[in-house]
Scaffold this active site. Structure first.
Site, short mmCIF file in Angstrom:
data_model
loop_
_atom_site.label_atom_id
_atom_site.label_comp_id
_atom_site.label_asym_id
_atom_site.label_seq_id
_atom_site.Cartn_x
_atom_site.Cartn_y
_atom_site.Cartn_z
N GLU A 18 36.99 -53.76 -23.45
CA GLU A 18 38.22 -54.15 -22.75
C GLU A 18 39.46 -53.54 -23.42
OE1 GLU A 18 39.00 -56.03 -20.03
OE2 GLU A 18 36.90 -56.25 -19.47
N CYS A 41 40.28 -44.87 1.98
CA CYS A 41 40.33 -46.09 2.78
C CYS A 41 39.17 -46.24 3.78
CB CYS A 41 41.68 -46.19 3.49
SG CYS A 41 43.06 -46.15 2.34
S1 SF4 Z 1 42.64 -51.41 -0.80
FE1 SF4 Z 1 43.73 -50.55 0.96
S2 SF4 Z 1 44.71 -48.72 0.17
FE2 SF4 Z 1 43.13 -49.28 -1.27
S3 SF4 Z 1 41.33 -48.07 -0.65
FE3 SF4 Z 1 41.21 -50.11 0.32
S4 SF4 Z 1 42.13 -49.83 2.32
FE4 SF4 Z 1 42.79 -48.11 1.08
#
Ligand code: SF4
Length: 348
Positions: free
Chosen positions: A42, A202
């Site tokens: 950590e 995403c």
């Molecule tokens: S949290 Fe949102 S910005 Fe991040 S990878 Fe997932 S969909 Fe994309």
């Protein structure tokens, strides 16, 4: 914090854990029951990437396999093991905390939040990381990667540093109380592998249906950035003094502060005359080596190494070969590399 219904929270936890089962990273400290080892990982992972940490982690555990061996080591040996990893306060704090464990807890690493937070260098997110990972306790985390994921998830309109309470609330709300270990590990993996700074993936993200930044088609617009401060550059000159036995002079920095306890060639910002008068009054300038560039968090340096010949000896004078026994900062290691280059034909 009521952003999501219980139903949605359940689905978010499940989808993240499913993704983790499929795509989570295999790391040497994962599912590690030894709390000492988890603590080391950590601390090393603060401000340092996994691939850099792994060889350091393995070498560290060979040299200091238990908290007692770490506590008994001298600081110089500890700093030598840390050499090159940066943010050296982490190594000094590990050493001090190990000694606290021995004196205050009989050599047993404590397992409750309050005691762990008393150890040098351990804050709320590190304590949560240690206890959720090693003991599966339901404690949230909020490291740099997690801040980015959560800021995107809720499209946070201010830089994370200005909304830490909000982000802690979100991390606590999302945490799966039935499986905090895997949940936190999954959240860290999501930040490190999918929700990256520049190119978040995403379409493969388990939270894409809930992520406000993605749904608004602007994932990289978050986290919002604080206005950039100009980072100053300091111009330094280092004296690489060789005596008549071809030994070179090095000195140790004070224990506290930046690079505390590390060794270095004497150096000054701006002119070096006063330093020479103080340390090597008869110094004869020979030549300069290549200037070394290095960036710290709050400033950059340009370090010009100048070689001098002097007629002195005593403590602080070491052979070129024995420089490897001392811990140096990255900038001074770059000078040593030049000194050890056979093309340079040193000693002079
Ligand atoms: S949290 Fe949102 S910005 Fe991040 S990878 Fe997932 S969909 Fe994309």
């Amino acid at each position: 914090m009521a952003i999501w219904t219980a139903e949605i929270l359940k689905e978010m936890r499940r989808s993240l854990l499913d993704w983790y089962q499929r795509a989570g990273r295999t790391l040497p400290w994962r599912n590690e029951p030894d709390i000492y080892r988890v603590w080391i990982s950590e601390i090393m992972l603060q401000q340092t990437q996994v691939k850099t940490v792994i060889p350091y982690y393995e070498r560290w555990l060979e040299q200091f396999p238990t908290v007692k061996t770490l506590a008994a080591a001298d600081l110089q040996t500890v700093l030598k093991q840390w050499e090159g990893l940066g943010y050296y306060a982490r190594a000094r704090n590990l050493h001090q905390a190990a000694q606290q464990v021995v004196t205050d807890f009989g050599g047993q690493f404590p397992e409750d939040l309050e005691s762990i937070l008393r150890l040098k260098g351990i804050g709320r997110t590190t304590a949560g990381g240690i206890l959720s990972s090693a003991r599966n306790l339901p404690l949230a985390i909020l490291d740099g990667n997690v801040k980015r994921v959560l800021a995107r998830l809720i499209a946070l309109e201010v830089p994370p540093a200005k909304a830490l309470d909000v982000l802690w609330d979100i991390s606590e709300t999302l945490l799966d109380p039935k499986n905090p270990r895997d949940f936190n590990q999954a959240l860290m993996d999501l930040g490190a592998t999918l929700c990256t700074v520049k190119q978040p993936d995403c379409p493969h993200c388990p939270w894409r249906n809930h992520c406000q930044a993605y749904l608004n088609h602007q994932p990289t617009a978050f986290p919002r950035k604080a206005p950039k401060k100009q980072i100053p550059t300091k111009k330094l000159v280092a004296a690489i003094a060789f005596n008549l036995e071809n030994q070179v002079f090095i000195q140790q920095r004070p224990q506290d502060g930046l690079l505390g306890g590390l060794w270095e060639f004497p150096n000054r910002e701006g002119e070096i005359k006063s330093l020479l008068i103080q340390l090597f009054p008869d110094a004869q300038y020979e030549r300069s080596l290549n200037t070394v560039f290095h960036a710290y968090t709050h400033f950059k340096i340009e370090l010009e190494p100048r070689i001098y010949r002097v007629n002195l000896s005593g403590s602080g004078w070491v052979s070129l070969q024995s420089l490897k026994d001392y811990p140096f900062s990255k900038a001074h290691l770059k000078i040593i590399e030049q000194l050890q280059d056979p093309q340079l034909s040193l000693p002079l």
